[in-house]
Write an enzyme that holds these catalytic residues in place. Structure first.
Site, PDB file in Angstrom:
ATOM      1  N   GLU A 224      -8.599  -7.056  41.442  1.00  0.00           N
ATOM      2  CA  GLU A 224      -8.342  -6.579  42.731  1.00  0.00           C
ATOM      3  C   GLU A 224      -8.190  -7.195  43.899  1.00  0.00           C
ATOM      4  O   GLU A 224      -7.331  -6.947  44.755  1.00  0.00           O
ATOM      5  CB  GLU A 224      -9.728  -5.918  42.834  1.00  0.00           C
ATOM      6  CG  GLU A 224      -9.651  -4.823  44.165  1.00  0.00           C
ATOM      7  CD  GLU A 224     -10.302  -5.257  45.314  1.00  0.00           C
ATOM      8  OE1 GLU A 224     -10.033  -4.488  46.386  1.00  0.00           O
ATOM      9  OE2 GLU A 224     -10.550  -6.354  45.503  1.00  0.00           O
ATOM     10  N   GLU A 225      -8.678  -8.614  44.168  1.00  0.00           N
ATOM     11  CA  GLU A 225      -8.365  -9.384  45.137  1.00  0.00           C
ATOM     12  C   GLU A 225      -7.029  -9.894  45.271  1.00  0.00           C
ATOM     13  O   GLU A 225      -6.777 -10.371  46.593  1.00  0.00           O
ATOM     14  CB  GLU A 225      -9.615 -10.461  45.162  1.00  0.00           C
ATOM     15  CG  GLU A 225     -10.860 -10.106  45.181  1.00  0.00           C
ATOM     16  CD  GLU A 225     -11.349  -9.393  46.420  1.00  0.00           C
ATOM     17  OE1 GLU A 225     -10.387  -9.364  47.142  1.00  0.00           O
ATOM     18  OE2 GLU A 225     -12.521  -9.192  46.492  1.00  0.00           O
TER      19      GLU A 225
END
Length: 341
Positions: A201-202
């Protein structure tokens, strides 16, 4: 309902983006005895399905990400110091003097030129990333190379503290969301539900993008943490949300305009569950919803976040009561969305 020991195990597991194996294995051990089916995507996300008491009218997917921000080794100097790049958005002001672990067990500390050697103008500025390094105590390149290599992940070392009604740890973004979904899978569900524990996600929402394509949900609830900034020196209008004010519901961020009906439904779910919630008072940031809501023909999406101080640093802080409130809200909201016709 809130298992702080499980959350501690999740937060102390190491898993920057692209290196989520330890976290994934922990989660699999918790959910496999309870889930109806479990699938691992080629990128490494977990897709778990659990049958409930009845079939849903709306195919619903819950999502939380397994990865955390951190660093990655890029080079080793002749003197045995490690150069690195950040993985995810980290404020470099918090890095100097921070203890870290390189790979699985090599301890180190982020260092920079000593303050007494800085020019006067340098003392007033944060240290550029190119001037930072990780010191593992190696005398030279050869000794360092016997322990680490370029590409090794670097994670923060931090405490897990539950004092004063708070939770202080690294990786609360988004292991707190993972803990909530594990609890739901281990319990009884009113409706069939899909759960995605996403990777990366990051660094671009990659895990949720591919998992949503595979699941083909009609609706999604994204569980996240969001910056509170309710600290000294920040005006009320810039605080976005408040720790202790309950779960945070977003109407829009930099990537997503959230489903308006589900946004209102989240507040109704909080009232029905008897818990507090609050609107996110800014159009800022983003999360896995940015990829999920545009998957295939589109997915109606709502985000439920925990207000979190010091996000993307070595130690973040959330309220225990906010965690419990968000958990109850999400369970109620999932039933409302899945059961709607």
């Amino acid at each position: 309902m809130a298992d702080w020991k499980l959350l501690e195990r999740l937060c102390t597991a190491r898993g920057i983006s692209g290196n989520e194996d330890e976290v994934r294995n922990l989660i699999l051990g918790e959910i496999e005895p309870y889930a109806t089916s479990v699938e691992i995507t080629p990128l490494g996300s977990i897709i778990a399905f659990k049958k409930g008491e009845r079939r849903p009218k709306t195919k619903l997917m819950l999502n939380a990400h397994m990865d955390e921000v951190g660093m990655i080794v890029t080079d080793i100097t002749d003197g045995g110091l490690l150069k690195f790049a950040t993985v995810g958005g980290i404020d470099r002001r918090v890095l100097c003097g921070i203890p870290v672990t390189v790979g699985k067990n090599v301890g180190g500390v982020v260092g920079a030129k000593p303050i007494h050697l800085l020019e006067e103008d340098e003392k007033e500025k944060s240290v550029p990333l190119k001037d930072l390094y990780i010191d593992i105590g190696a005398e030279n390149r050869e000794e360092a190379e016997s322990h680490v290599m370029p590409g090794d992940p670097v994670t923060f070392d931090s405490v897990f503290d539950t004092s004063h009604g708070m939770l202080k740890s690294r990786a609360l973004d988004d292991r707190a969301g993972c803990a909530m979904m594990i609890d739901m899978i281990q319990g009884d569900l009113k409706y069939d539900l899909y759960f995605v524990f996403a990777v990366q996600e990051e660094t671009g929402l990659n895990g949720s993008r591919t998992a949503a394509f595979a699941v083909e949900p009609q609706a999604a609830i994204v569980l996240e943490s969001t910056t509170a900034a309710d600290v000294a020196g920040v005006d009320r209008e810039n605080q976005v949300c408040n720790v202790g004010g309950g779960a945070v519901i977003s109407f829009m961020d930099r990537h997503t305009i959230y489903d308006k009906e589900y946004y209102q439904m989240a507040f109704k779910a909080a009232k029905k569950a008897g818990v507090n919630c609050q609107a996110k008072r800014a159009v800022a940031g983003g999360n896995d919803a940015g990829a999920i809501h545009v998957s295939r023909g589109g997915v109606r999406t709502v985000a439920v976040s925990l207000p979190c101080r010091y996000l993307h640093s070595a130690v973040s802080l959330i309220s225990q009561e906010d965690f419990i409130s968000a958990q109850k809200l999400v369970c109620e909201l999932a039933d409302m969305i899945a059961g709607e016709g």
